[in-house]
Design an enzyme around this catalytic site. Sequence first.
Site, short mmCIF file in Angstrom:
data_model
loop_
_atom_site.label_atom_id
_atom_site.label_comp_id
_atom_site.label_asym_id
_atom_site.label_seq_id
_atom_site.Cartn_x
_atom_site.Cartn_y
_atom_site.Cartn_z
N ASP A 219 0.83 -1.20 0.00
CA ASP A 219 0.00 0.00 0.00
C ASP A 219 0.87 1.25 0.00
O ASP A 219 0.73 2.12 0.85
CB ASP A 219 -0.93 -0.03 1.22
N LYS B 234 1.74 4.69 -0.86
CA LYS B 234 1.06 5.91 -1.30
C LYS B 234 1.52 7.04 -0.40
O LYS B 234 2.05 6.80 0.70
CB LYS B 234 -0.46 5.74 -1.24
N ASN C 202 1.01 7.22 3.44
CA ASN C 202 1.71 6.27 4.31
C ASN C 202 3.14 6.68 4.63
O ASN C 202 3.85 5.94 5.30
CB ASN C 202 1.68 4.88 3.69
#
Length: 103
Positions: free
Chosen positions: A94, A96, A99
């Site tokens: 994940d 992105k 984050n």
Amino acid sequence: MSKSIIIDQFLELNINKEREILSKMKSKFIINIFCSFQDFSNLYLVLQLMSGGDLRYHLYHYSKPFTEDMIKFIIINISLCLQYIHQKGIIHRDIKPENFVFF
């Protein structure tokens, strides 16, 4: 995190795995988890305070374009973080801007 949402979306295994992985990470490039606990309706993760905001915030609210040095700094830190977790046998699924958080 609401336990009912976790259960409704079948996220129990994912949440437990994330907590377990975070507890094993010891790097200045990874947010530290101090403890986790639960009550009747919620699950709590006590994480290191990162008051510098996330990369998405800075991308949208920075008044000028990032300088080349700023971009290099961000990319180097992301690379070091990914290198560290890959050495631990972890693949981040994940990636992105939200984050990536700053002190």
